[in-house]
Design an enzyme around this catalytic site. Structure first.
Site, PDB file in Angstrom:
ATOM      1  CB  SER A  15      -0.893   0.004   1.235  1.00 29.57           C
ATOM      2  OG  SER A  15      -0.095   0.080   2.411  1.00 29.57           O
ATOM      3  CB  CYS A 104     -11.943  -2.925   0.669  1.00 28.29           C
ATOM      4  SG  CYS A 104     -10.406  -2.701  -0.261  1.00 28.29           S
ATOM      5  CB  CYS A 200      -9.249   3.193   1.360  1.00 24.05           C
ATOM      6  SG  CYS A 200     -10.602   2.153   0.786  1.00 24.05           S
TER       7      CYS A 200
END
Length: 369
Positions: A15, A104, A200
């Site tokens: 990430s 997610c 996010c």
């Protein structure tokens, strides 16, 4: 051990944060054939016109170069829009408060990303989640991360045997301070990078402004439980049960703070009650239509266990009763601000048993009989 691992390919979801960076580093140090993959899930700039994904990818590139592993970027924006964001919008339309982070994980990281990784020849995927996996007698079980303040099993409750059999959580046995120290010693750029917070795809932007781009707000009345009109709300989707700030009716009544206690979606009314300990804030049980049991299925009529109704909440004692159309969860003690659309996640000590979406909350004990 390192020699034995050299033919095991692990694709790490990176990430641009310290957790996934250290996950990749530890796997590399243990001799695995490691590949870093950056997932682009949201295709939009922030309010300043800057694409934060670009900065995160630059950090991934620097970390992978330091570790000495190949890296790639893959675009999952369509999958994210179809499988996560549409769910997010639909839940808000219905007056509920969704948890897109759980979805997610289910639909992107441990489905789309897992499927992609298997297609390119991976033996496993790995992520920087604070959780652990135990393999015993052919079954996979998920345990809380050792760092209880960072444990992320709540967000992983929709995983099952298939996903866990192909997954590694390299930092699940560490606490956050240890992770950062490992990153510093290895010279990783992300060692002191601030943790991401919030949803996010919203990031640091103002939630109301973001949501207004996709769902038109419908202002309406704010009432107390006696039906007295106290003011106007900006749109039911902007409020969640237990909310105190941003209601805009301070100074009314006893002087105690007001809290959101209910939503009437049909009539577009927001109900509030006054006082931190107001009984209207509390419920005695909930109903969930479906539970994802991580071990593949739980055969029981009644189950005594622990549960969380939101992230980082201390485990609560509950009884779970299997019904023809789902599961009734009865709380040992009344629980504050349990919210439809969020997840109830079940635990047996360190083990995460699974979870499901909260459909109904019961504020009357008689409804549980």
């Amino acid at each position: 051990m390192a020699y034995e691992n050299r033919n095991v390919k692990v694709v790490v979801g990176m990430s641009g944060g310290v957790d996934s960076s250290v996950s990749a580093l530890l796997l590399k140090e243990h001799g695995y054939d490691v590949i870093g993959i950056f997932m682009k899930n949201w295709d939009e700039e922030d309010d300043s016109g800057y694409c934060t994904a670009a900065e995160d990818y630059e950090d991934v590139v620097r970390v992978c170069d330091t570790i000495g592993i190949p890296y790639y970027s893959i675009n999952f924006t369509k999958e994210y829009w179809d499988r996560v964001f549409q769910y997010f919008l639909n839940e808000y339309k219905s007056g509920r408060t969704p948890n897109p982070d759980v979805m997610c994980n289910k639909e992107i990281k441990f489905k789309a990303f897992l499927e992609f990784s298997m297609k390119i020849g991976a033996d496993y995927i790995a992520t920087g989640h604070y959780a652990r996996i135990e393999h015993t007698d052919g079954h996979y079980r998920m345990l809380k991360g050792v760092d209880k303040n960072k444990d992320q099993t709540y967000f992983l409750c929709e995983l099952g045997q298939k996903q866990l059999s192909k997954t590694m959580f390299p930092i699940g046995h560490l606490d956050k301070l240890e992770v950062r120290e490992i990153a510093r010693k290895a010279g990783l750029k992300t060692a002191d990078k601030k943790d991401s917070t919030g949803i996010c795809f919203i990031g640091e932007r103002k939630f109301k402004e973001f949501l207004n781009q996709f769902l038109p707000a419908k202002p309406g009345e704010i009432r107390d439980l006696s039906g007295r009109v106290l003011g106007r709300h900006d749109g039911l989707m902007f409020y969640t049960l237990g909310q105190r700030r941003g209601i805009g009716i301070g100074g009314v009544g006893t002087g105690e703070p007001w809290f959101v206690v209910d939503k009437d979606v049909e009539n577009n009314v927001l109900y509030v009650a006054q006082g931190e300990k107001n009984p209207a804030l509390y419920s005695y049980g909930l109903f969930t239509k479906e539970v994802n049991w991580i071990d593949g299925g739980m055969d029981f009529d009644e189950l005594k266990c622990k549960a969380k109704f939101r992230y980082r909440q201390p485990d609560q004692d509950v009884m779970v009763f299997k019904k023809d159309n789902g599961y009734l969860v009865v709380f040992d003690k009344p629980q504050r601000a349990v919210t439809p659309g969020q997840f109830v996640v079940f635990y047996d000590g360190e083990y995460c048993l699974g979870g499901g979406v909260i459909e109904t909350v019961y504020k009357d004990k008689k409804a549980l009989i």
